[in-house]
Design an enzyme around this catalytic site. Structure first.
Site, PDB file in Angstrom:
ATOM      1  N   ASP A  67     -16.922  -1.542  -9.364  1.00 25.54           N
ATOM      2  CA  ASP A  67     -17.454  -0.215  -8.944  1.00 25.54           C
ATOM      3  C   ASP A  67     -17.261   0.772 -10.255  1.00 25.54           C
ATOM      4  O   ASP A  67     -16.929   0.321 -11.159  1.00 25.54           O
ATOM      5  CB  ASP A  67     -16.566   0.232  -7.752  1.00 25.54           C
ATOM      6  CG  ASP A  67     -15.075   0.097  -7.875  1.00 25.54           C
ATOM      7  OD1 ASP A  67     -14.487  -0.484  -9.032  1.00 25.54           O
ATOM      8  OD2 ASP A  67     -14.446   0.151  -6.949  1.00 25.54           O
ATOM      9  N   ASP A 136      -6.577   3.281   2.560  1.00 23.36           N
ATOM     10  CA  ASP A 136      -7.189   3.395   3.610  1.00 23.36           C
ATOM     11  C   ASP A 136      -7.868   1.978   3.599  1.00 23.36           C
ATOM     12  O   ASP A 136      -8.737   1.567   4.829  1.00 23.36           O
ATOM     13  CB  ASP A 136      -8.290   4.215   3.726  1.00 23.36           C
ATOM     14  CG  ASP A 136      -9.349   4.076   2.388  1.00 23.36           C
ATOM     15  OD1 ASP A 136      -9.094   3.054   1.681  1.00 23.36           O
ATOM     16  OD2 ASP A 136     -10.300   4.759   2.487  1.00 23.36           O
ATOM     17  N   HIS A 138      -9.722   0.213   1.712  1.00 29.13           N
ATOM     18  CA  HIS A 138     -10.839  -0.369   0.883  1.00 29.13           C
ATOM     19  C   HIS A 138     -10.796  -1.231  -0.379  1.00 29.13           C
ATOM     20  O   HIS A 138      -9.525  -1.366  -0.620  1.00 29.13           O
ATOM     21  CB  HIS A 138     -11.756   0.968   0.231  1.00 29.13           C
ATOM     22  CG  HIS A 138     -10.777   1.787  -0.773  1.00 29.13           C
ATOM     23  ND1 HIS A 138     -10.382   3.135  -0.913  1.00 29.13           N
ATOM     24  CD2 HIS A 138     -10.126   1.196  -1.869  1.00 29.13           C
ATOM     25  CE1 HIS A 138      -9.837   3.361  -1.990  1.00 29.13           C
ATOM     26  NE2 HIS A 138      -9.785   2.161  -2.714  1.00 29.13           N
ATOM     27  N   GLU A 143     -15.435   1.784   1.671  1.00 28.54           N
ATOM     28  CA  GLU A 143     -14.416   2.481   2.559  1.00 28.54           C
ATOM     29  C   GLU A 143     -14.486   2.277   4.017  1.00 28.54           C
ATOM     30  O   GLU A 143     -15.819   1.578   4.546  1.00 28.54           O
ATOM     31  CB  GLU A 143     -15.027   4.028   2.228  1.00 28.54           C
ATOM     32  CG  GLU A 143     -14.892   4.175   1.065  1.00 28.54           C
ATOM     33  CD  GLU A 143     -13.379   4.583   0.664  1.00 28.54           C
ATOM     34  OE1 GLU A 143     -12.437   4.229   1.406  1.00 28.54           O
ATOM     35  OE2 GLU A 143     -13.044   5.698  -0.255  1.00 28.54           O
TER      36      GLU A 143
END
Ligand code: F6R
Length: 236
Positions: A67, A136, A138, A143
């Site tokens: 990313d 979270d 990810h 996400e």
């Protein structure tokens, strides 16, 4: 799934480094999927040391990163391209033109995402994908949402991700609000997946991701379906 719990971050880094080193020794022209963040720093140090000691040769390796923040170019010291150059590429002999990171400054981000998927396909997919995990759940910057996204795509970062990553920036307001991330498709198509996580703070999400239901609201949970997954967790 092979779930390995270790005592310390040093042990995690040594083990993860050895797994990647074995991959490169077995297949010198490996395509390595790489991650940024705090978790892989020790692993990259291990690889750099092994290279320095003459034990590893990266001259035929290709790398594809997961990313990049939208709007940060490679010269920006908060960009993931900069991180990779600093923490790994400049310390080993991988040819720079065989290191790939999505371009978060592309004028047409949709086209950039399509280009990145085509590139991964042209390389024959990823041999070994290294992953961290967000608080979270990810992976990359996939996400939590109502569905898994297969392709490389632009994402709006979750407020908890912005909060977690603010530690790398002067202030929370400086954290970009969106990123380009490899999708779940290329990650799940990787021949091997190695996920590393460090610290008590990740305990809950590790439990949810690897022992809870498979759901896009915990993106890493999809990895339970991967046929060759190794997870290394240092709870310390
Ligand atoms: C980084 C990435 C993220 C991180 C995750 C964990 O390229 O894709 O998914 O792996 O945010 O970050 P750390 O390791 O800093 O806790």
């Amino acid at each position: 799934m092979k779930f390995i719990t270790v005592e310390s971050y040093a042990e995690l880094s040594r083990l993860a480094g050895e797994i990647i080193a074995s991959q490169v020794k077995e297949k010198p022209c490996s395509v390595l999927g790489l991650a940024t963040g705090s978790s892989p720093l020790g692993t990259y140090e291990h690889l750099a040391n092994a290279y320095k000691a003459g034990e590893l040769d990266f001259s035929n390796v290709t790398s594809v990163n997961l990313d990049e923040y939208v709007g940060l170019d490679g010269d920006n010291d908060q960009s993931y391209r900069y991180f990779m150059n600093k923490n790994l590429f400049s310390k080993i002999n991988i040819p720079m033109d065989k290191t790939f990171v999505p371009n978060g400054c592309a004028s047409d981000l949709k086209a950039e995402c399509a280009r990145y998927d085509a590139l991964i396909e042209a390389l024959g997919g990823i041999d070994l994908q290294l992953l961290g995990i967000g608080l979270d759940g990810h992976i990359g910057f996939n996400e939590p949402e109502e569905f898994f996204t297969k392709e490389t795509h632009e994402v709006t970062l979750d407020p908890s991700t912005i909060e977690a990553n603010a530690r790398f920036f002067a202030s929370k307001d400086d954290v970009p609000t969106s990123a380009v991330t490899m999708g779940i498709g290329a990650i799940m198509n990787a021949k091997k997946v190695l996920l590393i996580a460090n610290g008590k703070g990740k305990k809950d999400i590790m439990q949810k991701a690897f022992y809870g239901p498979i759901t896009p609201f915990v993106p890493a949970s999809i990895l339970q379906l991967h046929p060759d997954l190794t997870v290394i967790y240092a709870e310390n």
